[in-house]
Design an enzyme around this catalytic site. Structure first.
Site, PDB file in Angstrom:
ATOM      1  CE  LYS A 175       3.374 -15.164   6.539  1.00  0.00           C
ATOM      2  NZ  LYS A 175       3.665 -14.294   7.644  1.00  0.00           N
ATOM      3  CE  LYS A 206       1.891 -13.554  15.220  1.00  0.00           C
ATOM      4  NZ  LYS A 206       2.852 -12.656  14.601  1.00  0.00           N
ATOM      5  CE  LYS A 242       4.175 -20.295  10.120  1.00  0.00           C
ATOM      6  NZ  LYS A 242       4.982 -19.112  10.354  1.00  0.00           N
TER       7      LYS A 242
END
Ligand code: AQP
Length: 333
Positions: free
Chosen positions: A114, A201, A198
């Site tokens: 991230k 969102k 993956k």
């Protein structure tokens, strides 16, 4: 055996099929077992580890609660609340962060993914995210935590933190190391556009995911445009090696239909992807559209959702408040 279940979902918008198949579907199944005590948390403190718009955040908190209920969690049987309403989560997180070695956190792959290349600019909150998660879980003496495969490492860290706290303060069994509940198969749903990533969102491409609020036409269109390869569908699981997009679509179909991959391959082996896509779209419409319709109905009922969250927070506060008071006593406050 009865289980104490705790799990959370971030109110960061765009709840998708990965969140549903990896986590929420499992929440519903566990909450349907009368033996289990279930707590489902809208983890809004986790959400602010990256910048959130104030109004959007408020909306997303309600939408996440609405998604839990629309998916089949009964708020009169399970506790549904948002994390920021119960002070013990942040307090516990601070205490646990003071006894967690940085070396443990440096190994967390989610932070690396991230934060990306520019780690210097990532928030400290994003770095210590797994400690807040440990606090969430340990405050409720959760025995089992249903999560997607991407959270496995954070669960292992939670267990390590619990054991270290118990050892450091000589209080055997005070914090209970929880067991992860990760579906054996299809616990990581991948992007519809790239089978190596993956479903997420925050993927800038909306075509990469099926949002739980997508319309029927959007679902059909996204499945039609999902990436595949040029070979026919094989008959055996081993032949899916190095075919991530094929494996993902077949996995999604198996998961949503509650059947094994082998059974799905029996059904589609030798056929074209268009056959699989037609059937997958039809199955998704029958399973996801009713949830989507219910979310859209509930989301406008602010009073109802706020009442559920407030009542849930009151119940959660009783449990977490007691644990944090004991924890503070143990460390000498
Ligand atoms: N693709 C996925 N496959 C299976 N399970 C998944 N989960 C998330 N993505 C997948 C599981 O959903 C639960 C809630 O996740 P979250 O919203 O708290 O956080 P997340 O994992 O950060 O979700 P995203 O979609 O991946 O968000 P971004 O884009 O912000 O990174 C968890 O149990 C998670 O395992």
């Amino acid at each position: 055996m009865s289980k104490k279940i705790f799990s959370g979902v971030q109110p960061t918008g765009n709840l998708h099929l990965g969140n549903y198949l990896g986590a929420i579907k499992n929440f519903v199944e566990l909450s349907n077992d009368k033996e289990n005590e279930c707590i489902f948390c809208v983890v809004d403190l986790h959400a602010i580890t990256v910048r959130q718009d104030k109004d959007q955040l408020k909306n997303n908190i309600r939408e996440t609660a609405a998604t839990f209920i629309a998916s089949g969690i009964n708020p009169s049987k399970s506790i549904i609340f948002n994390q920021s309403k119960v002070h013990a989560h942040a307090e516990g997180s601070w205490i646990l962060s003071c006894m967690s070695p940085m070396g443990w956190l440096n190994r967390m792959t989610q932070f690396k993914e991230k934060a990306g290349k520019d780690k210097e600019k990532a928030s400290v909150g994003l770095y210590i995210y797994p400690i807040l998660m440990a606090s969430d879980i340990l405050l409720y003496d959760a025995t089992h935590v249903p999560v997607g495969d991407d959270q496995k490492q954070h669960l292992e860290l939670t267990r390590d933190i619990a054991q270290k706290f118990n050892k450091d303060f000589n209080c055997e069994d005070f914090l209970k190391p929880p067991e992860p509940l990760i579906k054996k198969n299809f616990s990581r749903i991948m992007s519809l556009k790239d089978g190596s990533k993956k479903m997420s969102k925050s993927d800038p491409s909306d075509l990469s995911r099926i949002n739980l609020t997508d319309t029927k036409d959007q679902i059909i269109n996204k499945i039609k445009r999902a990436k595949t390869d040029t070979f026919p569908i094989p008959n055996e699981v081993q032949k899916l090696k190095d075919r991530p997009e094929a494996e993902n679509l077949l996995g999604i179909y198996s998961s949503i239909s509650n059947q094994s991959l082998t059974k799905t391959l029996d059904e589609f082996g030798g056929k074209n992807f268009s056959d699989l896509k037609n059937q997958l779209a039809e199955t998704l419409l029958s399973k996801i559209s009713p949830i989507s319709d219910e979310i859209k109905k509930l989301i406008n009922d602010h009073d109802y959702l706020d009442k559920i969250l407030l009542e849930g927070a009151d119940k959660a506060e009783v449990i977490a408040g007691k644990k944090i008071r004991e924890m503070k006593k143990i460390i000498g406050f």
